[in-house]
Design an enzyme around this catalytic site. Structure first.
Site, short mmCIF file in Angstrom:
data_model
loop_
_atom_site.label_atom_id
_atom_site.label_comp_id
_atom_site.label_asym_id
_atom_site.label_seq_id
_atom_site.Cartn_x
_atom_site.Cartn_y
_atom_site.Cartn_z
CE LYS A 168 -24.80 11.15 50.97
NZ LYS A 168 -23.93 11.51 52.12
CG HIS B 65 -45.56 -19.09 56.19
ND1 HIS B 65 -46.32 -20.23 56.10
CD2 HIS B 65 -45.02 -19.12 57.44
CE1 HIS B 65 -46.28 -20.91 57.24
NE2 HIS B 65 -45.51 -20.24 58.08
CD GLU C 58 -22.97 3.30 53.93
OE1 GLU C 58 -22.87 3.61 55.13
OE2 GLU C 58 -23.78 3.82 53.14
O1 LIG Z 1 -25.49 10.82 59.18
P1 LIG Z 1 -25.38 11.47 57.83
O2 LIG Z 1 -24.11 12.23 57.64
O3 LIG Z 1 -26.61 12.28 57.52
O4 LIG Z 1 -25.31 10.29 56.74
C1 LIG Z 1 -26.39 9.39 56.68
C2 LIG Z 1 -25.90 8.13 56.00
O5 LIG Z 1 -25.36 8.43 54.70
C3 LIG Z 1 -24.10 7.75 54.58
O6 LIG Z 1 -23.07 8.67 54.80
C4 LIG Z 1 -23.98 7.17 53.20
O7 LIG Z 1 -24.98 6.25 53.02
C5 LIG Z 1 -24.12 6.67 55.64
O8 LIG Z 1 -22.85 6.18 55.94
C6 LIG Z 1 -24.77 7.42 56.76
O9 LIG Z 1 -25.24 6.58 57.78
#
Ligand SMILES: O=P(O)(O)OC[C@H]1O[C@](O)(CO)[C@@H](O)[C@@H]1O
Length: 633
Positions: free
Chosen positions: A520, A415, A386
């Protein structure tokens, strides 16, 4: 970001290497785009489409040529290399062996200016520079383990106060001073609700450090899978009444976490329990989650700071962290060194650059030979991928950077997929995590004369390392004495810094995650389309749903919507996918509409009148019994 933008122009041409021969092609400065980035974050600037031919910008061709000589195989020379490059952190008892990565001395010296630039960028970052330019944020996870480093007294106080509050709260829960309203009078379980860095860090640390019989057992809801949520709640059973629910979300608005919270609150309602008496929120101040917890009067709220990324939030409010913080702080001190050979994080970054040609050409396989470090590879997957997996560099070049990470644990993985690593496609390098202490003192046992289980594990690690190297598969070995909060904190800090340094070497912002936002957003569009599909199916049902006030009356009269639905006079009109798509004014989304129908039909929320999902054109569907809320959500 003067130091970083200067990075590219300072990149030297790499000279031929006398031992492994071949001219390393110099970077061609003209191949780098001149960013039109405004002073604000990159996203506001017009990034120029640049055919960044990585073989020129990252001297990939040169590196590949330099590797043609193959790896050192003479045992005496290898032993000298091992000793010469061995890194030891005496106080932490941590070693780093990079001798089985084949970088040349010339490569190291030619990379020196880039490392010095990276060290300078890291120094500026720790002093509070906007090291996350795309989000206009500082990057302060290092301050969490040494508040004095924070750029102003206000932050220093906030960090110290939060740490003290978290530790006091944890002590109060364990001692029973803070307890649930249930008769047991103590919390016996923790249910953590969070995703990504708000789950992986706590999961990794809990797996690594939880004692055999902890005062509170911890379990996780780290996704929006209903069956997964049901499973965790079912396993709690009556202990839900003595469960502390910790909801972790830096943004306070992540859909999966919000869904987990709503599902858990539903379980509390159904059990006749008051969630607010057992809920804790860890989130940014004034986030949706923070305000919810405040308004509903939850047991406690702890802040996450906007300058701490989710994937580096492990050291914020969370598990018993004082020892972890000490280990991390000691490692931070070591990884501030501007002497490459004395900086274990820089050594890792050097190895990564060499092994993956600076463009992620090989995967990072993480192989801890210790069960308790099982989740380390999953934790590193987020931290590395990320952070480094980015489309553009800081100068607006399209680079599609990153290093893929996978792994579980040794010797189990021997394995599973080590066969391919030993003999198959050569698209990886390995990082072994070695833990020297097999068992607590006095607990060892020889299962055959002079040999213990731990000897086998040790032998498997060393054997795999040798077997891979014999077939030109490179590896790094990180060695710790045992798995303790201090060594876990040091490992986390080592990799956080290595990622930051490597990001400077390849000139990217390691501290934002634009790609995740895209996913998202797309998920939101699917849900919006689903609501349109529901409305269309509803309209076709030959009856108009009662108004919300009538629904309220129906509820008041103890009438269930489905009972009402079952007594409709007219049968519902069934629609083809095309008719649904047309009525949704979304003809181009017919495939997604098919997937929505397929999912709803599998959950009895849309009924198939004709055809089946295997022949989409044959399908005719109508509205099944469904939760009135769903139509009115
Ligand atoms: O802590 P939040 O804001 O719920 O985000 C959860 C996760 O989603 C992200 O923002 C995107 O994957 C991550 O960086 C983060 O750890």
């Amino acid at each position: 970001m003067a130091s970083l933008s200067g990075l590219c122009s300072s990149f030297p041409s790499l000279k031929p290497n006398n031992r492994i021969g071949g001219e390393l092609s110099p970077v061609r400065k003209d191949s780098l785009a001149v960013s039109t980035r405004s002073n604000s974050s990159f996203k506001h600037s017009v990034a120029r489409e640049v055919s960044a031919d990585l073989s020129k910008t990252n001297d990939v061709a040169g590196l590949k040529q330099a590797k043609q000589g193959g790896l050192e195989k003479d045992p005496k020379a290898l032993w000298r290399r091992y000793v010469d490059w061995l890194y030891q952190h005496k106080e932490l008892g941590l070693y780093l062996d990079v001798s089985r990565i084949g970088f040349s001395d010339e490569f190291v010296s030619e990379m020196e200016p880039r490392f010095q630039a990276a060290f300078k960028a890291m120094e500026e970052l720790e002093r509070g520079a906007i090291a996350n330019p795309d989000e206009g944020r500082m990057v302060g996870h290092y301050w969490l383990r040494n508040a004095k480093l924070a750029p102003n007294p206000f932050l220093q106080v906030q960090i110290d106060k939060t740490l003290a509050a978290v530790c006091d709260f944890a002590d109060a829960v364990i001692s029973g001073k803070i307890k649930p309203p249930s008769p047991e009078g103590r919390f016996t379980q923790i249910l953590s609700v969070g995703i990504g860095g708000s789950a992986l860090g706590p999961q990794f640390v809990a797996e690594a450090l939880a004692p055999d019989n902890p005062p509170l057992k911890i379990r996780f809801i780290d996704n929006t899978d209903p069956a997964g949520i049901d499973h965790q709640i079912a396993q709690l059973g009556p202990e839900l009444a003595s469960t502390l629910v910790i909801v972790i979300s830096k943004s306070g608005g992540t859909p999966e976490t919000r869904n987990g919270l709503l599902e858990v609150q539903k379980a509390f309602r159904e059990a006749g329990l008051d969630f607010s008496k057992q809920g804790v929120a860890i989130t940014q101040e004034n986030s949706l989650l923070d305000n919810t917890a405040r308004i509903e009067g939850w047991v406690a709220r702890f802040p996450m700071f906007d300058w701490v990324g989710g994937r580096t939030s492990e050291m914020s409010a969370g598990v018993d962290i004082r020892e972890m913080l000490v280990g991390a702080s000691m490692m931070d001190e070591a990884t501030r060194s501007t002497v490459l050979r004395k900086n274990p994080a820089a050594l890792l970054a050097l190895c990564w650059y060499w092994a993956t040609d600076g463009i992620g050409s090989k995967d990072m396989v993480v192989l801890p030979y210790k069960d308790s470090l099982l989740l380390f590879s999953r934790y590193l997957q987020q931290l590395v991928m990320e952070s480094l997996g980015k489309e553009f560099d800081l100068d607006g070049n399209r680079v599609n950077q990153g290093i893929s990470v996978y792994g579980n644990k040794g010797s189990t993985d021997q394995h599973a997929y080590i066969q391919q690593l030993r003999e198959g496609v050569h698209n990886f390098f390995v990082t072994f995590i070695e833990v020297l202490r097999d068992r607590p003192p006095g607990h060892d046992w020889e299962l055959e004369p002079g040999v213990t289980c731990g000897d086998y594990l040790f032998g498997m690690l060393q054997g795999t390392r040798s077997a891979l190297y014999a077939n030109d598969r490179e590896s790094i070995t990180v060695t710790v004495q045992e798995v303790t909060p201090r060594s876990v904190g040091a490992l986390i800090a080592l990799y956080e810094r290595a990622v930051g340094i490597y990001a400077s070497l390849v000139n990217i912002n390691a501290y934002h995650q634009p790609g995740v936002e895209a996913g998202k957003k797309a998920a939101g569009e699917v849900l919006a389309l689903q609501k349109r599909v529901l409305a269309v199916l509803n309209e076709a049902s030959h009856f108009s749903l009662p108004s919300s006030s009538l629904i309220q009356r129906l509820d008041d009269l103890q009438m269930q919507f489905s009972h009402f639905n079952a007594h409709c006079e007219d049968p519902a009109e069934s629609l083809t996918l095309q008719e649904i798509a047309d009525r949704c004014h979304a003809p181009d989304d017919i495939e997604m509409i098919y997937k929505i129908i397929e999912h709803m039909a599998a959950n009895d929320r849309a009924l198939i009148a004709e055809g089946d999902c295997g022949s989409p054109y044959s399908l005719k569907v109508f509205l099944g019994e469904c939760n009135v809320d769903e139509l009115y959500a």
